[in-house]
Motif scaffolding. Structure first.
Motif, mmCIF file in Angstrom:
data_model
loop_
_atom_site.group_PDB
_atom_site.id
_atom_site.type_symbol
_atom_site.label_atom_id
_atom_site.label_comp_id
_atom_site.label_asym_id
_atom_site.label_seq_id
_atom_site.Cartn_x
_atom_site.Cartn_y
_atom_site.Cartn_z
ATOM 1 N N HIS A 560 24.220 22.102 73.962
ATOM 2 C CA HIS A 560 24.058 21.403 75.183
ATOM 3 C C HIS A 560 25.505 21.379 75.687
ATOM 4 O O HIS A 560 26.320 21.370 75.003
ATOM 5 C CB HIS A 560 23.101 20.356 75.204
ATOM 6 N N TYR A 561 25.392 21.085 76.814
ATOM 7 C CA TYR A 561 26.702 20.910 77.691
ATOM 8 C C TYR A 561 27.011 19.761 78.630
ATOM 9 O O TYR A 561 25.978 19.104 78.768
ATOM 10 C CB TYR A 561 26.975 22.278 78.721
ATOM 11 N N GLU A 573 22.750 19.799 80.089
ATOM 12 C CA GLU A 573 21.940 20.713 80.251
ATOM 13 C C GLU A 573 22.282 21.914 79.182
ATOM 14 O O GLU A 573 23.419 21.791 78.373
ATOM 15 C CB GLU A 573 22.466 21.600 81.500
ATOM 16 N N GLY A 574 21.263 22.566 78.783
ATOM 17 C CA GLY A 574 21.298 23.415 77.485
ATOM 18 C C GLY A 574 19.891 24.278 77.395
ATOM 19 O O GLY A 574 19.169 24.180 77.968
ATOM 20 N N THR A 575 20.141 24.674 76.019
ATOM 21 C CA THR A 575 19.039 25.349 75.329
ATOM 22 C C THR A 575 18.400 24.523 74.253
ATOM 23 O O THR A 575 19.271 23.951 73.290
ATOM 24 C CB THR A 575 19.440 26.609 75.000
ATOM 25 N N LEU A 650 14.059 27.480 75.357
ATOM 26 C CA LEU A 650 13.643 26.688 76.533
ATOM 27 C C LEU A 650 14.842 26.189 76.794
ATOM 28 O O LEU A 650 15.761 25.900 76.288
ATOM 29 C CB LEU A 650 12.626 25.561 75.979
ATOM 30 N N GLN A 651 14.975 25.656 78.189
ATOM 31 C CA GLN A 651 15.990 25.043 78.891
ATOM 32 C C GLN A 651 15.485 23.385 79.012
ATOM 33 O O GLN A 651 14.467 23.120 79.068
ATOM 34 C CB GLN A 651 16.067 25.479 80.340
ATOM 35 N N PHE A 652 16.614 22.667 78.779
ATOM 36 C CA PHE A 652 16.501 21.426 79.144
ATOM 37 C C PHE A 652 17.521 20.683 79.948
ATOM 38 O O PHE A 652 18.720 21.194 80.113
ATOM 39 C CB PHE A 652 16.546 20.521 77.850
ATOM 40 N N ARG A 653 17.327 19.539 80.794
ATOM 41 C CA ARG A 653 18.061 19.047 81.645
ATOM 42 C C ARG A 653 17.913 17.502 81.836
ATOM 43 O O ARG A 653 16.746 17.025 81.464
ATOM 44 C CB ARG A 653 17.761 19.523 83.199
ATOM 45 N N ASP A 671 13.959 16.763 81.167
ATOM 46 C CA ASP A 671 12.906 17.561 81.073
ATOM 47 C C ASP A 671 13.202 18.692 80.404
ATOM 48 O O ASP A 671 14.297 18.976 80.068
ATOM 49 C CB ASP A 671 12.356 18.023 82.469
ATOM 50 N N ILE A 672 12.153 19.332 79.756
ATOM 51 C CA ILE A 672 12.285 20.671 79.079
ATOM 52 C C ILE A 672 11.428 21.720 79.753
ATOM 53 O O ILE A 672 10.517 21.502 80.358
ATOM 54 C CB ILE A 672 11.620 20.649 77.535
#
Length: 688
Positions: A560-561, A573-575, A650-653, A671-672
């Motif tokens: 994550h960033y 955000e990240g994976t 998957l992506q998350f924010r 969320d994912i």
């Protein structure tokens, strides 16, 4: 300590007890306060998070929870690991790769020299475990080094040794012993497994969740088979069924002595060989055996005893005015903790004995789900969950669980039924956490996987990479009278952005990092971050591991960033990737000892896993502006929109608004998603 032990256990304990320092001594460490412990605003609670008085059934304050050093020394799982490591060390053959060219030695699919060659070579210096042999050909599992995780190699070629016994190298014996201990900490059914049949798992997942799947059919028919298989034929034998709890544990003993309670096994149906006749298999999941040192659970149902054929079972649907209920116990282990650090090599595995909120939330959801499936609808699945954490939760302590079922309701818009289960965790009179678990039953269109998933998923092959080295050295911090340093935002951020020194996910389990995207984000000032925490005593901030952050890499991994350029608020955000240990169900053979040969697991994640991951992301984001400092979760909500797949990136924010609308703590949302499809949404109120 010898009470209730076998002669083998006593012998192992005597040999190992000095290895664990303060953990195995009669004196526990002084109370240390991690940055993740401030769940109550009162300074009195903040200064008593690691209490000392013995616990009793009447415990009604944090001070009544026993010293964690005593609990760790007596933890049965620790003993089981040492016994298993001792047994494995006597029968394991461990080899070092000593031959071949600079690239290592060739690996093939089978013992035949004509079988296909696997991609990559087994590097020189690698340590492997022999699983089988045919002449000079050896089937191996990689323990340490580079190359295929498993396959067949030659022990010699043209008179030259390619493999050398570790027993010949005294300098490697200690290393081999630690690798053996990590192997002993793996889930038993996976210890000797070399691969997972994805085709079979995909078929199994469809069978569980489709409109005509086993769970849906049982729900439509209102069959009592599910309830019967979950409760019949289980003996109330402490030694046989409750080995993860201390011998004579008062809570377990009380539950076993209650004649109105019936023990529950986790069993899920699959379509059998006979048309329309489901086969029920025992299963393990993230809350029961698949993460051995995270949590051990036992559940009991109360109700009237009825006869079905030649068997008796509990018909919880005819429960008295008290209503359907599930009672049980949980014991969190070192893998479930908030923080495990390494400062220098010899300190690897030093941990704070408080449970991560994500592990608590996972358990609350799990208890609610199983009561819903048994007492309401077999195809019950999560819609929403709202958790509140009231007191710090200790690891290595038996905690009582109670779940009660509310009234069913019907949603005209979605044409589905739903019900709310109330779940609580207590130690005596002390309420640790509670949750409202809203379950839904879809009669027409069941919840499925997100569309567009690749045909093949990336599951980590079973290996000791599933057990972090830090976990294999788990110990309590050394006693220290010095208080922890005050919060320092600058020091915290320096550690969080120190990616080079961070504890890394093992390559075989980690979410794949998009290097190109990372470079593009870095050019915009959006930098990769890692977990960071302050030490248990004075010292610099350091990277650490926790339950959803590296202590269970084959369950949860992420990249994550951090972005502070948005005027609306700070962002992560990240994976994130959920691995095989995050599955909602891992199917065992009827005896419960081994995995079924084909289709051993569902490819849908246990919803406790995204719940835990988002809890960690959201609570830590609140620290980056210095408002919440040592923030932890006070309230956690999550809503489900889809099944969450394992084995996929998957992506998350997450966002922490600069303008807050809550009067208590800091509200953070996240969320994912997969591509444009949101799978789950969550919010956290974090407090210091």
């Amino acid at each position: 300590m010898a009470a209730g032990m076998t002669a083998e256990e006593v012998a192992v304990f005597e040999r190992r007890k000095n290895v664990f320092g303060a953990m195995a001594s009669s004196d526990g460490p002084a109370a240390h306060k991690s940055d993740a412990t401030a769940r109550d605003s009162s300074s009195a609670l903040e200064n008593s998070l690691v209490p000392h008085a013995p616990v009793t059934d009447d415990a009604d304050s944090v001070e009544d929870i026993q010293d964690p050093a005593q609990n760790f020394r007596k933890d049965p799982r620790l003993m089981a690991i040492e016994v298993m490591a001792e047994r494995l060390s006597k029968k394991l053959l461990i080899w070092e790769v000593v031959g071949g060219n600079k690239g290592g030695i060739m690996v093939r699919e089978t013992a035949s020299l004509k079988s296909p060659e696997l991609k990559g070579r087994l590097a020189n210096g690698s340590l492997i475990r022999e699983l089988d042999s045919k002449g000079d050909r050896i089937c191996y599992q990689l323990l340490e080094g580079q190359g295929p995780r498993a396959g067949w190699v030659s022990s010699r070629a043209q008179g030259t040794e390619l493999l050398g016994s570790v027993s010949r190298r005294p300098e490697l014996i200690q290393r081999a012993s630690m690798l053996t201990r990590r192997l002993a900490m793996m889930p038993t059914p996976f210890r000797d497994l070399l691969s997972i049949s994805l085709e079979g798992c995909q078929s199994l997942t469809e069978d569980m969740h489709s409109k005509n799947g086993c769970l849906a059919e049982l729900s439509k028919s209102q069959s009592l088979l599910y309830l019967w298989h979950a409760t019949q034929g289980i003996e109330k034998d402490f030694d046989a069924n409750y080995a993860a709890f201390p011998n004579g544990d008062p809570l377990i003993s009380r539950l076993l002595a209650d004649s109105s309670l019936k023990p529950v096994r986790r069993a899920i149906p699959r379509h059998g060989s006979e048309e329309g006749q489901p086969e029920f298999h025992p299963v393990i999941d993230a809350a029961s055996g698949l993460l051995p040192d995270t949590m051990a659970t036992v559940y009991f149902l109360g109700g009237e005893v009825e006869v079905l054929g030649s068997h008796t079972f509990v018909n919880i649907k005819k429960q008295s005015a008290q209503g359907p209920r599930l009672q049980g116990a949980v014991r969190f282990g070192a893998q479930a903790v908030q923080s495990m650090c390494h400062v220098v090599k010899e300190d690897a595995g030093e941990f704070f004995p408080g449970v991560h909120g994500g592990a608590e939330a996972c358990l609350l959801y799990d208890a609610g789900l199983w009561l819903g499936r048994l007492a309401w609808q077999p195809n019950a699945t999560l819609k929403k969950i709202s958790c509140q954490f009231t007191k710090p939760c200790p690891a290595l302590k038996t905690i009582e669980i109670l779940a009660t079922l509310g009234q069913e309701d019907f949603d005209l818009g979605t044409r589905c039924r739903h019900v709310t289960v109330k779940v609580s965790m207590r130690i005596g009179k002390l309420l640790i956490a509670m949750a409202d678990v809203q379950l839904v039953s879809f009669p027409l269109v069941p919840r499925g996987m997100p569309e567009g998933l690749p045909n093949r998923c990336n599951l980590a092959c079973p290996s000791i990479d599933w057990v972090p080295e830090e976990l294999s050295k788990a110990r309590l911090p050394k006693p220290s009278a010095a208080p922890p340093d005050q919060w320092d935002t600058k020091g915290y951020l320096a550690a969080a952005f120190n990616v080079k020194e961070a504890v890394k996910f093992p390559r075989s389990c980690a979410a794949v990092e998009d290097v190109t995207k990372g470079a593009e984000l870095a050019a915009k000032g959006i930098l990769r971050v890692e977990r960071a925490n302050r030490p248990f005593g004075p010292g610099d901030y350091r990277n650490d591991l926790c339950f959803p952050g590296g202590l269970a890499p084959a369950a949860i991994s992420h990249v994550h960033y951090f972005d502070d350029s948005d005027s609306w608020g700070n962002r992560f955000e990240g994976t994130v990737k959920f691995g095989p240990q995050a599955t909602e169900a891992c199917f065992l053979e009827k005896g419960g000892k081994r995995l079924v040969s084909e289709g051993c697991m569902s490819l849908a994640a246990h919803f406790g896993m995204p719940l835990a991951a988002l809890d960690d992301f959201l609570a830590h984001l609140a620290r980056f502006d210095g408002k919440e400092k040592n923030s932890v979760t006070w309230k956690l909500d999550m809503e489900v929109h889809s099944l969450v797949p394992i084995g996929h990136e998957l992506q998350f924010r997450c966002i922490c608004p600069r303008q807050q609308t809550t009067n208590v703590g800091t509200l953070v949302k996240g969320d994912i998603s997969f591509e444009d499809k949101i799978l789950v949404t969550a919010s956290v109120i974090a407090t210091s």
